[in-house]
Design a protein around this motif. Structure first.
Motif, PDB file in Angstrom:
ATOM      1  N   ARG A 144       2.928  18.122 -15.034  1.00 41.23           N
ATOM      2  CA  ARG A 144       2.132  19.210 -14.435  1.00 41.23           C
ATOM      3  C   ARG A 144       1.312  18.673 -13.262  1.00 41.23           C
ATOM      4  O   ARG A 144       1.203  19.316 -12.220  1.00 41.23           O
ATOM      5  N   PHE A 145       0.751  17.473 -13.411  1.00 38.97           N
ATOM      6  CA  PHE A 145      -0.034  16.883 -12.328  1.00 38.97           C
ATOM      7  C   PHE A 145       0.826  16.697 -11.083  1.00 38.97           C
ATOM      8  O   PHE A 145       0.414  17.025  -9.976  1.00 38.97           O
ATOM      9  N   VAL A 146       2.033  16.171 -11.267  1.00 37.22           N
ATOM     10  CA  VAL A 146       2.935  15.940 -10.128  1.00 37.22           C
ATOM     11  C   VAL A 146       3.276  17.258  -9.441  1.00 37.22           C
ATOM     12  O   VAL A 146       3.227  17.367  -8.216  1.00 37.22           O
ATOM     13  N   THR A 147       3.618  18.268 -10.209  1.00 34.00           N
ATOM     14  CA  THR A 147       4.032  19.545  -9.604  1.00 34.00           C
ATOM     15  C   THR A 147       2.862  20.276  -8.950  1.00 34.00           C
ATOM     16  O   THR A 147       3.073  21.034  -8.011  1.00 34.00           O
ATOM     17  N   ASP A 148       1.633  20.026  -9.410  1.00 30.38           N
ATOM     18  CA  ASP A 148       0.461  20.678  -8.827  1.00 30.38           C
ATOM     19  C   ASP A 148      -0.151  19.893  -7.671  1.00 30.38           C
ATOM     20  O   ASP A 148      -0.957  20.434  -6.914  1.00 30.38           O
ATOM     21  N   ASP A 149       0.181  18.606  -7.554  1.00 33.70           N
ATOM     22  CA  ASP A 149      -0.428  17.754  -6.534  1.00 33.70           C
ATOM     23  C   ASP A 149       0.033  18.188  -5.138  1.00 33.70           C
ATOM     24  O   ASP A 149       1.219  18.444  -4.928  1.00 33.70           O
ATOM     25  N   PRO A 150      -0.886  18.239  -4.164  1.00 32.91           N
ATOM     26  CA  PRO A 150      -0.521  18.695  -2.824  1.00 32.91           C
ATOM     27  C   PRO A 150       0.278  17.679  -2.004  1.00 32.91           C
ATOM     28  O   PRO A 150       0.810  18.018  -0.953  1.00 32.91           O
ATOM     29  N   GLY A 151       0.375  16.444  -2.460  1.00 34.07           N
ATOM     30  CA  GLY A 151       1.094  15.431  -1.686  1.00 34.07           C
ATOM     31  C   GLY A 151       0.134  14.423  -1.096  1.00 34.07           C
ATOM     32  O   GLY A 151      -1.022  14.328  -1.501  1.00 34.07           O
ATOM     33  N   LEU A 152       0.617  13.679  -0.120  1.00 32.87           N
ATOM     34  CA  LEU A 152      -0.164  12.593   0.460  1.00 32.87           C
ATOM     35  C   LEU A 152      -0.900  13.045   1.718  1.00 32.87           C
ATOM     36  O   LEU A 152      -0.400  13.888   2.460  1.00 32.87           O
ATOM     37  N   PRO A 153      -2.064  12.463   1.980  1.00 35.05           N
ATOM     38  CA  PRO A 153      -2.810  12.815   3.199  1.00 35.05           C
ATOM     39  C   PRO A 153      -2.171  12.188   4.434  1.00 35.05           C
ATOM     40  O   PRO A 153      -1.258  11.368   4.340  1.00 35.05           O
ATOM     41  N   SER A 154      -2.660  12.549   5.599  1.00 39.61           N
ATOM     42  CA  SER A 154      -2.202  11.962   6.868  1.00 39.61           C
ATOM     43  C   SER A 154      -2.468  10.470   6.867  1.00 39.61           C
ATOM     44  O   SER A 154      -3.396   9.995   6.217  1.00 39.61           O
ATOM     45  N   TYR A 155      -1.673   9.729   7.617  1.00 38.45           N
ATOM     46  CA  TYR A 155      -1.864   8.287   7.730  1.00 38.45           C
ATOM     47  C   TYR A 155      -1.176   7.787   8.990  1.00 38.45           C
ATOM     48  O   TYR A 155      -0.389   8.493   9.607  1.00 38.45           O
ATOM     49  N   ASN A 156      -1.487   6.557   9.353  1.00 35.55           N
ATOM     50  CA  ASN A 156      -0.826   5.890  10.462  1.00 35.55           C
ATOM     51  C   ASN A 156      -0.160   4.643   9.900  1.00 35.55           C
ATOM     52  O   ASN A 156      -0.845   3.734   9.441  1.00 35.55           O
ATOM     53  N   PRO A 157       1.179   4.579   9.923  1.00 31.31           N
ATOM     54  CA  PRO A 157       1.871   3.440   9.311  1.00 31.31           C
ATOM     55  C   PRO A 157       1.719   2.140  10.084  1.00 31.31           C
ATOM     56  O   PRO A 157       1.964   1.073   9.553  1.00 31.31           O
ATOM     57  N   GLY A 158       1.324   2.201  11.358  1.00 25.89           N
ATOM     58  CA  GLY A 158       1.166   0.986  12.163  1.00 25.89           C
ATOM     59  C   GLY A 158       2.507   0.377  12.528  1.00 25.89           C
ATOM     60  O   GLY A 158       3.567   0.900  12.213  1.00 25.89           O
ATOM     61  N   GLY A 159       2.475  -0.738  13.220  1.00 23.78           N
ATOM     62  CA  GLY A 159       3.697  -1.437  13.595  1.00 23.78           C
ATOM     63  C   GLY A 159       4.527  -0.642  14.578  1.00 23.78           C
ATOM     64  O   GLY A 159       4.026   0.157  15.362  1.00 23.78           O
ATOM     65  N   VAL A 160       5.830  -0.850  14.534  1.00 21.57           N
ATOM     66  CA  VAL A 160       6.767  -0.189  15.443  1.00 21.57           C
ATOM     67  C   VAL A 160       6.700   1.326  15.286  1.00 21.57           C
ATOM     68  O   VAL A 160       6.813   2.073  16.239  1.00 21.57           O
ATOM     69  N   ASN A 161       6.506   1.784  14.061  1.00 18.84           N
ATOM     70  CA  ASN A 161       6.417   3.223  13.788  1.00 18.84           C
ATOM     71  C   ASN A 161       4.960   3.666  13.769  1.00 18.84           C
ATOM     72  O   ASN A 161       4.543   4.411  12.906  1.00 18.84           O
ATOM     73  N   GLY A 162       4.168   3.228  14.737  1.00 16.93           N
ATOM     74  CA  GLY A 162       2.736   3.424  14.727  1.00 16.93           C
ATOM     75  C   GLY A 162       2.240   4.807  15.068  1.00 16.93           C
ATOM     76  O   GLY A 162       1.059   4.983  15.288  1.00 16.93           O
ATOM     77  N   TYR A 163       3.102   5.805  15.140  1.00 23.04           N
ATOM     78  CA  TYR A 163       2.620   7.158  15.414  1.00 23.04           C
ATOM     79  C   TYR A 163       2.114   7.786  14.123  1.00 23.04           C
ATOM     80  O   TYR A 163       2.602   7.496  13.036  1.00 23.04           O
ATOM     81  N   ARG A 164       1.137   8.615  14.265  1.00 27.31           N
ATOM     82  CA  ARG A 164       0.476   9.233  13.118  1.00 27.31           C
ATOM     83  C   ARG A 164       1.442  10.126  12.341  1.00 27.31           C
ATOM     84  O   ARG A 164       2.265  10.817  12.912  1.00 27.31           O
ATOM     85  N   ARG A 165       1.295  10.125  11.035  1.00 25.22           N
ATOM     86  CA  ARG A 165       2.067  11.007  10.157  1.00 25.22           C
ATOM     87  C   ARG A 165       1.144  12.082   9.615  1.00 25.22           C
ATOM     88  O   ARG A 165       0.008  11.803   9.237  1.00 25.22           O
ATOM     89  N   GLY A 166       1.647  13.292   9.585  1.00 25.98           N
ATOM     90  CA  GLY A 166       0.874  14.400   9.037  1.00 25.98           C
ATOM     91  C   GLY A 166       0.890  14.354   7.525  1.00 25.98           C
ATOM     92  O   GLY A 166       1.558  13.520   6.922  1.00 25.98           O
TER      93      GLY A 166
END
Length: 152
Positions: A44-66
């Motif tokens: 139930r926790f997994v299905t109700d969880d909204p997901g992960l917040p925004s982040y910046n992975p850094g490195g070559v893929n350093g563009y921000r993720r929503g």
């Protein structure tokens, strides 16, 4: 359950136990509750969880993720005690917007530890979580929620 479903369940359990270089493993949390209640609460926790917040992975893929999509449960095998879910984070903004999404995955293993009247104590259940690097926030929320609901 047919042989194909059993074979698939075994493969999923084995895949969940196979370490990858970028996996995040948390210390297992043990709660004072029966397996069925803990498995249901974790699912139930997994299905109700909204997901992960925004982040910046850094490195070559350093563009921000929503923020990611909500978790999609890929496997919910009560018999094996296994929950597998994934969420996806897309690049935010114009730069990197054509990049493939980051795929986040968590594997939650719920195991009954015994206890009960014959052992002189209540039932205890252990929950172990493995996930991809940016899932730490989710893992911490899950462990906190289980601890608050069932105690240690």
């Amino acid at each position: 359950m047919g042989w194909r479903q059993r074979f698939s369940a075994i493969l999923l359990v084995l895949a969940a136990c196979t370490p990858a270089a970028s996996d995040v493993r948390s210390d297992p949390v043990t709660v004072a509750a029966p397996f069925e209640e803990v498995f249901t609460a974790a699912l139930r926790f997994v299905t109700d969880d909204p997901g992960l917040p925004s982040y910046n992975p850094g490195g070559v893929n350093g563009y921000r993720r929503g923020p990611s999509t909500p978790w999609l449960v890929l496997t919910s095998d009560r018999e094996a005690g296994l929950i597998v879910a994934e969420a996806r984070s897309r690049a935010a903004g114009f730069v990197g917007s054509d990049a493939p999404p980051d795929v986040h995955q968590v594997n939650i293993l719920v195991q009954a530890l015994g206890g009960g009247a014959s052992a002189g104590e209540g039932p205890r259940t252990q929950v172990s979580v493995r996930g991809t690097p940016f899932t730490r926030v989710f893992v911490n929320r899950l462990k906190l929620a289980l601890g608050e609901r069932f105690g240690g």
